[in-house]
Design an enzyme around this catalytic site. Sequence first.
Site, mmCIF file in Angstrom:
data_model
loop_
_atom_site.group_PDB
_atom_site.id
_atom_site.type_symbol
_atom_site.label_atom_id
_atom_site.label_comp_id
_atom_site.label_asym_id
_atom_site.label_seq_id
_atom_site.Cartn_x
_atom_site.Cartn_y
_atom_site.Cartn_z
ATOM 1 N N ASP A 103 45.770 44.424 39.324
ATOM 2 C CA ASP A 103 46.800 43.388 39.393
ATOM 3 C C ASP A 103 47.236 42.992 37.977
ATOM 4 O OD1 ASP A 103 46.484 43.357 42.126
ATOM 5 O OD2 ASP A 103 45.064 41.672 42.094
HETATM 6 N N1 URA Z 1 40.978 43.788 43.534
HETATM 7 C C1 URA Z 1 41.887 42.841 43.278
HETATM 8 O O1 URA Z 1 42.003 41.869 44.013
HETATM 9 N N2 URA Z 1 42.668 42.974 42.215
HETATM 10 C C2 URA Z 1 42.580 44.016 41.355
HETATM 11 O O2 URA Z 1 43.318 44.067 40.367
HETATM 12 C C3 URA Z 1 41.624 45.004 41.631
HETATM 13 C C4 URA Z 1 40.831 44.871 42.730
#
Ligand code: URA
Length: 235
Positions: A103
């Site tokens: 993310d």
């Molecule tokens: N899980 C998440 O919620 N975000 C990420 O960036 C990676 C795994």
Amino acid sequence: MRLDKILTHSGCGSRKEVQKMIKGKKVTVDGQIISKPESNIDPTQSEICINGKPIDYQEFYYYILNKPGGYISATEDPTEQTVMDLLSIEDRNKELFPVGRLDKDTEGLLILTNDGKMAHDLLSPKKHVNKTYYAKVKGKMVEEDIHIFAHGMTLENGTTYQPGQLEIISSGEFSEIYVTIKEGKFHQVKRMVQYVGKEVVYLKRIQMGQLKLPNDLALGTYRKLTEEEISYLYQ
Ligand code: URA
């Protein structure tokens, strides 16, 4: 392989730019100037230089990036900064892509490669490559959460998550945890934590397979993986 193709593959510039370099006699192959872009060269056997500097030819490139927050895991975007903006111009030209998505606000270990098969293998739940995350969580993580993670879960919207491993480092008003999963579904760790009634406030990927995010790789920096490190990814 055509000389101009080798140079574009290696990040030396666009097809047009490298053709100009070749015709301008800037390119040598084993010390000899080669001025025809279509010349057939074996890049694994010959030393190719531009202005006397060896190019970085490899069929497949593998880099590890310590991703900072604020960058999206994509190769291009009209408005957002992408992880490609953290690379040198030469590396940006190599047609790399991130293996899976972190993310925008997630930090940590991100592999960049041009090897589609490897990317697929690392992400496929069938290949059982573990991804471990460190998270700070708002709320008290409890023993029961470990069992819920270990059984897998189905969200209200029907999304299913395979069993994951939860380790509680500290537990209180804010908690610290490690989560290990084999999948990489959208917002997966955040949603797994949400499922047990808490909220991730900081997330960092620290391991893929047996490959750990190196301590000396500063946030926002990257380097090539060694052969040994590449093999760790699959263990
Ligand atoms: N899980 C998440 O919620 N975000 C990420 O960036 C990676 C795994």
